[in-house]
Design an enzyme around this catalytic site. Structure first.
Site, PDB file in Angstrom:
ATOM      1  N   HIS A 113       0.871  -1.175   0.000  1.00 17.82           N
ATOM      2  CA  HIS A 113       0.000   0.000   0.000  1.00 17.82           C
ATOM      3  C   HIS A 113       0.911   1.228   0.000  1.00 17.82           C
ATOM      4  O   HIS A 113       1.378   1.688   1.042  1.00 17.82           O
ATOM      5  CB  HIS A 113      -0.919  -0.021   1.223  1.00 17.82           C
ATOM      6  CG  HIS A 113      -1.857  -1.184   1.220  1.00 17.82           C
ATOM      7  ND1 HIS A 113      -3.126  -1.125   0.691  1.00 17.82           N
ATOM      8  CD2 HIS A 113      -1.693  -2.463   1.653  1.00 17.82           C
ATOM      9  CE1 HIS A 113      -3.714  -2.297   0.798  1.00 17.82           C
ATOM     10  NE2 HIS A 113      -2.864  -3.135   1.387  1.00 17.82           N
ATOM     11  N   TYR A 121      12.056   0.942  11.637  1.00 18.42           N
ATOM     12  CA  TYR A 121      13.211   0.642  12.497  1.00 18.42           C
ATOM     13  C   TYR A 121      14.341   0.098  11.620  1.00 18.42           C
ATOM     14  O   TYR A 121      14.127  -0.783  10.786  1.00 18.42           O
ATOM     15  CB  TYR A 121      12.774  -0.406  13.509  1.00 18.42           C
ATOM     16  CG  TYR A 121      13.798  -0.789  14.565  1.00 18.42           C
ATOM     17  CD1 TYR A 121      13.784  -0.186  15.825  1.00 18.42           C
ATOM     18  CD2 TYR A 121      14.747  -1.783  14.324  1.00 18.42           C
ATOM     19  CE1 TYR A 121      14.688  -0.555  16.800  1.00 18.42           C
ATOM     20  CE2 TYR A 121      15.663  -2.150  15.299  1.00 18.42           C
ATOM     21  CZ  TYR A 121      15.624  -1.535  16.531  1.00 18.42           C
ATOM     22  OH  TYR A 121      16.529  -1.901  17.504  1.00 18.42           O
ATOM     23  N   ARG A 223      -7.621  -5.472   3.669  1.00 15.56           N
ATOM     24  CA  ARG A 223      -6.923  -6.225   4.715  1.00 15.56           C
ATOM     25  C   ARG A 223      -7.793  -6.628   5.903  1.00 15.56           C
ATOM     26  O   ARG A 223      -7.412  -7.541   6.647  1.00 15.56           O
ATOM     27  CB  ARG A 223      -5.718  -5.420   5.205  1.00 15.56           C
ATOM     28  CG  ARG A 223      -4.740  -5.034   4.104  1.00 15.56           C
ATOM     29  CD  ARG A 223      -4.260  -6.231   3.299  1.00 15.56           C
ATOM     30  NE  ARG A 223      -3.224  -5.857   2.338  1.00 15.56           N
ATOM     31  CZ  ARG A 223      -2.632  -6.676   1.504  1.00 15.56           C
ATOM     32  NH1 ARG A 223      -2.971  -7.957   1.483  1.00 15.56           N
ATOM     33  NH2 ARG A 223      -1.699  -6.252   0.660  1.00 15.56           N
TER      34      ARG A 223
END
Length: 301
Positions: A113, A121, A223
Site C-alpha cells: 500500500h 526501524y 486487509r
C-alpha cells in the site's frame, strides 16, 4: 505484546500531560492516543497523532462542491453520499499516524500500500530484538486446494507439532547466528547491515505509518476482509476499531458501501436481470468463467 521501557515511559509522559488546543478534536480517538493495542504474540498498534474528524470531511466537501450539496439535510447524509458516489477527496482531509510492531513478512505485504509515509526501524543502526511470530495452533494450516493464495485445513497432531518445532528451532538458530556474526565482544564480525540478512521473516520490526482516511479505508477494505491473510487482518481489525471511534459517521458509511457492499460486473448485472425475469441461467449460459460464477453465486447465495 512487548513495549520497551523507553516506549512505555514515552506513553506515560504523553498521557499525563494533555495540552489545550484550538484544532478539531475527536473524543473517540483521544482515548486511543498512545495506548498500545496488542496484536499477535508480540505485536501492537498505537495511534500517535491524528488530524480531522467527521466534520472535517463535511467541511471539505462543502468547500469543494459548494451549492451542489446544500440539498443534503445533514452531515451523515452528505458523508454517505460522498462514500456512495466514490468522492474520495474530502476523506483525504483526515490523517492518522500509527506506530506498529509487526513481523517482517507482514510488513512486506503491508508496504504494497504505497499511499502512506513510512519510517521503519533500521537494522543497519540497531540490533533487532529476539522476538519472533510463532502462530497459534489454529493458524497452522495447509495450502488451500482451491485458492493459490489461501489456507486450507488446519494441521493436527504430529504434523502440527513437527511444523511448530521447525518454526521455533529455525528462528532461534538464525538469531543465534545473527548474534555470533555481529561485530561485538572484541571480535571483528560483520557490520549490522550485513548480519541482518540471515534473519528469518517472522522476526519483528517496527515502523511509523501515516496515511489519510481515503487511503486507510482502501487498506481496510482489502486487509480487514475475511479473505485477507490472518496475520495482516488482525492488524487491520485493530486499526478499524480505532477508526470507528475516530470518525463514526464515515466509518458507518464505509461499512455499508465498501465492507458490506459488492461491485457487480456488467455480465453479473445482465444475469441478475435475466433471473429476475424468471429465466434459469447456468454458468455456461452466463458468459462467466468458473471463478466469476463461483464468486457471483457467493454474493446472492
Amino acid at each position: 505484546m512487548t513495549l520497551s521501557a523507553e516506549q512505555q515511559a514515552e506513553i506515560d509522559a504523553a498521557r499525563a500531560n494533555p495540552q489545550p488546543t484550538l484544532r478539531a478534536v475527536a473524543p473517540g480517538m483521544e482515548k486511543h492516543l498512545y495506548t498500545a493495542q496488542p496484536v499477535l504474540d508480540h505485536g501492537f498498534v498505537r495511534a500517535i497523532d491524528y488530524m480531522g474528524d467527521d466534520a472535517a470531511i463535511v467541511q471539505a466537501a462543502r468547500v469543494s462542491y459548494g451549492a451542489g450539496t446544500k440539498h443534503v439535510s445533514n452531515d451523515e447524509g452528505l458523508i454517505r453520499y460522498l462514500m456512495r458516489h466514490w468522492h474520495s477527496t474530502p476523506f483525504e482531509m483526515c490523517e492518522i499516524k500509527l506506530h506498529v510492531k509487526l513481523p517482517v513478512f507482514v510488513a512486506r505485504q503491508w508496504i504494497r500500500h504505497r499511499t502512506a509515509n513510512v519510517n521503519e526501524y533500521s537494522a543497519r543502526y540497531s540490533i533487532l530484538d529476539r522476538e519472533f511470530y510463532i502462530p497459534e495452533p489454529a493458524q497452522l494450516a495447509a495450502q488451500s486446494t482451491v485458492n493459490n493464495q489461501g489456507r486450507g485445513a488446519v494441521l493436527e497432531g504430529a504434523e502440527a507439532a513437527r511444523v511448530l518445532a521447525l518454526l521455533k528451532s529455525d528462528a532461534a538458530q538464525m538469531y543465534d547466528h545473527y548474534e555470533e556474526m555481529l561485530s561485538q565482544d572484541d571480535q571483528q564480525g560483520l557490520a549490522r547491515e550485513l548480519a541482518r540478512m540471515n534473519l528469518p521473516m517472522n522476526i519483528y520490526t517496527q515502523w511509523y505509518w501515516k496515511t489519510d482516511l481515503h487511503n486507510l479505508f482502501h487498506f481496510l477494505r482489502l486487509r480487514a476482509d475475511a479473505h485477507a491473510q490472518y496475520e495482516i487482518r488482525v492488524y487491520a481489525e485493530a486499526i478499524a476499531a480505532m477508526v470507528a471511534d475516530w470518525v463514526p459517521l464515515a466509518f458507518g458509511a464505509f461499512e455499508d458501501y465498501r465492507m458490506g457492499g459488492v461491485t457487480l460486473s456488467g455480465k453479473a448485472i445482465d444475469v441478475l436481470k435475466r433471473m429476475l425475469k424468471g429465466e434459469e441461467v447456468t454458468r455456461e449460459s452466463s458468459g462467466m468463467s468458473i471463478g466469476e460464477w463461483r464468486e457471483f453465486k457467493g454474493v446472492w447465495k
